[in-house]
Design an enzyme around this catalytic site. Structure first.
Site, PDB file in Angstrom:
ATOM      1  N   GLU A 152       0.817  -1.212   0.000  1.00 35.06           N
ATOM      2  CA  GLU A 152       0.000   0.000   0.000  1.00 35.06           C
ATOM      3  C   GLU A 152       0.858   1.273   0.000  1.00 35.06           C
ATOM      4  O   GLU A 152       0.496   2.287   0.597  1.00 35.06           O
ATOM      5  CB  GLU A 152      -0.963  -0.005   1.191  1.00 35.06           C
ATOM      6  CG  GLU A 152      -1.947  -1.162   1.148  1.00 35.06           C
ATOM      7  CD  GLU A 152      -2.968  -1.113   2.277  1.00 35.06           C
ATOM      8  OE1 GLU A 152      -2.808  -0.278   3.199  1.00 35.06           O
ATOM      9  OE2 GLU A 152      -3.926  -1.902   2.245  1.00 35.06           O
ATOM     10  N   GLU A 221      -6.029  -7.915  -0.546  1.00 31.02           N
ATOM     11  CA  GLU A 221      -6.559  -7.804   0.813  1.00 31.02           C
ATOM     12  C   GLU A 221      -8.043  -7.469   0.749  1.00 31.02           C
ATOM     13  O   GLU A 221      -8.418  -6.335   0.463  1.00 31.02           O
ATOM     14  CB  GLU A 221      -5.830  -6.722   1.639  1.00 31.02           C
ATOM     15  CG  GLU A 221      -4.448  -7.109   2.097  1.00 31.02           C
ATOM     16  CD  GLU A 221      -3.849  -6.096   3.073  1.00 31.02           C
ATOM     17  OE1 GLU A 221      -4.585  -5.196   3.534  1.00 31.02           O
ATOM     18  OE2 GLU A 221      -2.645  -6.213   3.368  1.00 31.02           O
TER      19      GLU A 221
END
Length: 889
Positions: A152, A221
């Site tokens: 991320e 995710e």
């Protein structure tokens, strides 16, 4: 840094060895549609499991439960701080960045910074080399099919400017250059290079597209829960919404989806981050913290004069079972999903417009006769080169209204916020809003009894005599302030630069002189001096002359505390504490802990006294901690004394006792609700921090509506109660008798009320209507047709292994009302319901029964009937034998 690895579960992983190898060697690549495993496109379901959050003895069972639940892959993170706790010293027997990384001169984390890149490359290379040396990559006959670098980073890249962009390119080149031989991924990284797959993280990823049409759509995710903080509510994501998000992802072109988490586990020791994340990392995952399939948690107790159920924690959502059915439905679609390069798409709007390819229009897939409620229905159809291969997904994205549509000449009704899956473009095998899987109720060391004084015995639960750990405790006082090696310098030093994360605790000690004039000034002006700290994180306890006078907690908050000072020299002692390290965001190396800004004593006669640049003595950690008194039972060296009831509560105290392990195989927990804040060890194993902070009374929903977009505040539970009171002790850490329990208590609590308990599934319920579909597992492809061995829906009840169904406490085929703990018969009820269920189920570990008039008769014609059942489970054989928790797989 290397973030995670994906491990294939394409063959049995329960110890089956073929010719000395677990896998035959196979290559992994990808095209625009999917990962290609051994030459074949695959639609993959992945289970997120973090290996440090479970003991090795739990791993085989966790993998087996994941595979049984329909997962093809396990995705796990590699923890740099766990594998290199000291620079250059690697540990692969047993958390973010290691703290020592902060001490490297000139380092800036996660940017184009030479010192950081050198350390990162060294560690990632080490991990990849270990994997290769152990023949773990797929092309070596191992299970690893994919790797991720960074995590991320796109969320914070802009804060680093051009150096951030350069770092992304460097990290990608470095990773690929290591020769792992499997694809690499970056998540939430829109500028990932062409040779790195960019992937999606979030609650919903059905609209995600990678930055190149040559890359497949991956969801690394899928957040099926959220983080829990001390003093916070418990987040819960309904399984209907989770299943809707997953089905939409595959419907709109996705090919790899990973649950974060499928098993969350426990932050043992001091590994919980945040800061201020709780010790449990349950995450509302399909497999709970203890390795059980996720269920409703209930504790039953006395309220007023009645015995009524008091449910705490998770809501009644059978995640594992419903997701298992969903995964099976997606697998039935896999032949069409991998054969088609893209979906044929229909959107049904108010003008009934159809957006599709010419092939779709010529196939006449959509009937123009549509109800007005079909405003939000979307259809995606997958066909292979062979037109007999066809799968369709019908989605109703309306949050309130059901929709009925005609599709290929058949009528389909979709509940709001749901997806129907048609593996052959004809037969619906699953709708995401129709949950046929059972609900299980988890109880903590309680048993049920019957009573002649109530008409509803199914609600009567009587708690056992409280299973206290011990009536005999010993205690040891932790010194306040200096106890061993320490140093004195001028000024306030940052907490982590001093402790190097060897302990949560750091003493800051200085001496303040108070004159007679100061005392007179305070009396004459009726003022009280205050200690003011500009900024503090996470916890500080303030002592004056050895007495605790106040505490504060927060994330870089101002602290103001009135102080009572005496004439002469006064010792000011600040016990700074970390409660987990910052593990997300930019410039982590600058965050730190402890104090920032100035520390001042106000309202002295001659003005404020600035202590910021005074002489401060620093003492790292606790004496008992560094003496490792939690790991030994040697009383002679530690001055332990017997504890009496009159001595509690007491601050900064060590307590210890011994207890015997509960019999059986059920998970063991220690109930710390009588304590304040501290840490706990069992037989030398650090089970984690504990803290009985209470969540706010508001912000929870009595009824959670799954419909509509989810966020972490939508379906909270546990308002007005301590965030966590039960702490997992893995069975493999226990011995049959004489287990050593050691606590360090900061704020005062009563160890005599600590109890050891087991967690078991005592009640199972199910609720299936006759308009549900036959079990997904009964469908299969045969000679180009989708067939099922079962024409009607089926209810299945199953107790845990080692348990049998002792009784059917409620059964009604008709129009039953309520939910699992509050079922009641409706106006329509088949009187034979209970006897039929009892005959089919009692004495069995599991049972199945068809939900149809042919079994129960028709108590109310022209009415859709529902079968609701509540069953009670008990151990198959009464046993008090002790179980180690070692896998039996």
């Amino acid at each position: 840094m290397l973030q995670w690895i994906a491990i294939a579960l394409t063959v049995s992983v329960v110890g089956v060895v073929v010719n000395g190898e677990y896998f035959k060697a196979f290559n992994v690549s990808y095209d625009h549609r999917a990962l290609i495993i051994d030459g074949q496109r695959r639609m993959l379901v992945s289970a997120g499991i973090h290996y440090p959050r479970a003991t090795p003895e739990m791993w085989p069972d966790l993998i087996a439960k994941s595979k049984e639940g329909g997962a093809d892959v396990v995705q796990t993170y590699v923890f740099w701080s766990g594998h290199e706790p000291v620079r250059g010293q690697y540990n692969f027997e047993d958390r973010g960045f290691p703290v020592w990384l902060r001490d490297i001169p000139g380092i800036v984390f996660r940017t184009d910074n030479a010192p950081f890149k050198e350390e990162m490359k060294r560690f990632v290379k080490k991990i990849v080399d270990v994997m290769r040396d152990e023949s773990l990559f797929s092309w070596q006959g191992g299970p690893i099919i994919m790797l991720q670098i960074e995590n991320e980073y796109g969320n914070i890249e802009g804060e680093y400017g051009q150096k951030g962009k350069d770092y992304v390119k460097w990290a990608a080149n470095m990773a690929v250059g290591l020769g792992a031989g499997v694809p690499w991924v970056m998540c939430k990284q829109t500028d990932a290079p062409e040779y790195i797959i960019d992937a999606c993280n979030g609650y919903y990823c059905d609209g995600f597209k990678p930055n190149s049409n040559k890359k497949p759509v991956l969801w690394t995710e899928n957040w099926d829960g959220w983080y829990t903080t001390w003093g916070g509510r418990l987040p819960h994501r309904p399984v209907e919404d989770l299943a809707f998000a997953v089905a939409r992802f595959y419907q709109r072109g996705g090919s790899f989806q990973n649950y974060y988490m499928f098993f969350g586990g426990t932050n043992f020791g001091r590994t919980s981050g945040g800061p201020n994340y709780v010790t449990s990392y349950d995450y509302d995952a399909p497999i709970d913290e203890y390795g059980k399939i996720q269920v409703l948690i209930c504790v039953f107790g006395l309220l007023t004069l009645k015995m009524v159920p008091l449910c705490l924690g998770l809501l009644s959502q059978p995640k594992w079972g419903h997701l298992k059915d969903l995964h099976a439905a997606i697998k039935l679609c896999e032949p069409a999903l991998v054969a088609a390069d893209s979906a044929q798409y229909i959107k049904l709007g108010s003008s009934q417009e159809v957006f599709s390819s010419p092939l779709l229009l010529s196939s006449n897939l959509c009937d123009s006769r549509l109800t007005q409620s079909a405003l939000f229905v979307q259809a995606h159809v997958y066909r292979g080169g062979n037109t007999s291969i066809c799968s369709a997904f019908l989605a109703n994205i309306d949050e309130h209204q059901s929709s009925t549509v005609q599709f290929l000449g058949r009528s389909y009704t979709l509940p709001p916020w749901s997806v129907s899956i048609l593996p052959d473009c004809k037969n619906t095998v699953l709708n995401t809003a129709k949950v046929g899987a059972q609900t299980s109720i988890k109880v903590v060391d309680l048993e049920s009894t019957s009573s002649t004084k109530t008409s509803a015995p199914e609600l009567l639960m009587v708690q056992k005599e409280d299973p206290l750990v011990s009536g005999s405790w010993m205690t040891l006082k932790e010194p306040i302030g200096v106890w061993g090696d320490n140093f004195t310098v001028q000024g306030i030093w940052e907490h982590l630069n001093v402790t190097k994360d060897r302990s949560d605790y750091l003493w800051y000690i200085t001496r303040v002189y108070v004159s007679d004039e100061d005392i007179a000034h305070w009396k004459e002006n009726a003022v009280t001096p205050s200690l003011k700290i500009d900024s503090m994180r996470d916890v500080v306890r303030i002592f004056i002359n050895g007495q605790l006078i106040g505490s504060a907690k927060g994330d870089w908050v101002e602290v103001v505390q009135q102080v009572q000072l005496e004439q002469g020299y006064n010792d000011l002692m600040l016990l700074s504490q970390t409660v987990g390290l910052q593990n997300y965001g930019a410039f982590l190396e600058k965050d730190g802990a402890g104090f920032k800004g100035q520390i001042i004593l106000t309202d002295f006669k001659n003005g404020d006294v600035n202590l910021t640049h005074s002489q401060w003595t620093y003492q790292v950690g606790l004496k008992g901690e560094f003496m490792k008194i939690f790991a030994t039972d040697d009383n002679g060296n530690s001055n332990w004394t017997n504890l009496t009831q009159e001595e509690v509560p007491s601050i900064l105290s060590w307590y210890k006792t011994h207890f015997d392990s509960p019999g059986g195989k059920d998970p063991v927990v220690i109930d710390m609700s009588s304590m304040g804040k501290g840490e706990a060890w069992v037989n030398g194993h650090h089970i984690g921090r504990y803290w009985t902070l209470v969540a706010p009374k508001d912000g929870c929903q009595e009824n959670c509506d799954y419909r509509g977009a989810y966020d972490s505040d939508k379906c909270n539970t546990n308002c007005g109660k301590p965030t966590q009171t039960r702490y997992h002790v893995p069975r493999s850490w226990l011995q049959p008798t004489d287990n050593l329990l050691v606590l360090f208590e900061e704020t005062g609590g009563n160890p005599f009320k600590i109890s050891v308990k087991t967690v078991s599934i005592e009640t199972v319920c199910a609720h299936v209507s006759e308009d549900y579909y036959p079990p997904v597992q009964t469908w299969s492809h045969s000679n180009g047709e989708l067939i099922t061995s079962q024409k009607n829906p089926v209810m299945q009840l199953q107790c845990e292994d080692g348990y049998t169904i002792a009784s059917i406490d409620f059964a009604s085929y008709g129009t039953p009302q309520g939910s699992c703990q509050t079922y009641s018969t409706g106006k329509c009820h088949a009187s034979t319901s209970a006897s039929i269920l009892s005959k089919a189920c009692e004495g069995q570990n599991s049972c199945k029964i068809e939900v149809s008039n042919s079994v129960f008769g028709d108590p109310c014609p022209r009415t859709v009937k529902t079968l609701a059942v509540k069953a009670r489970c008990k151990p198959s054989v009464t046993s008090t034998s002790w179980h180690t928790g070692l896998s039996e797989i």
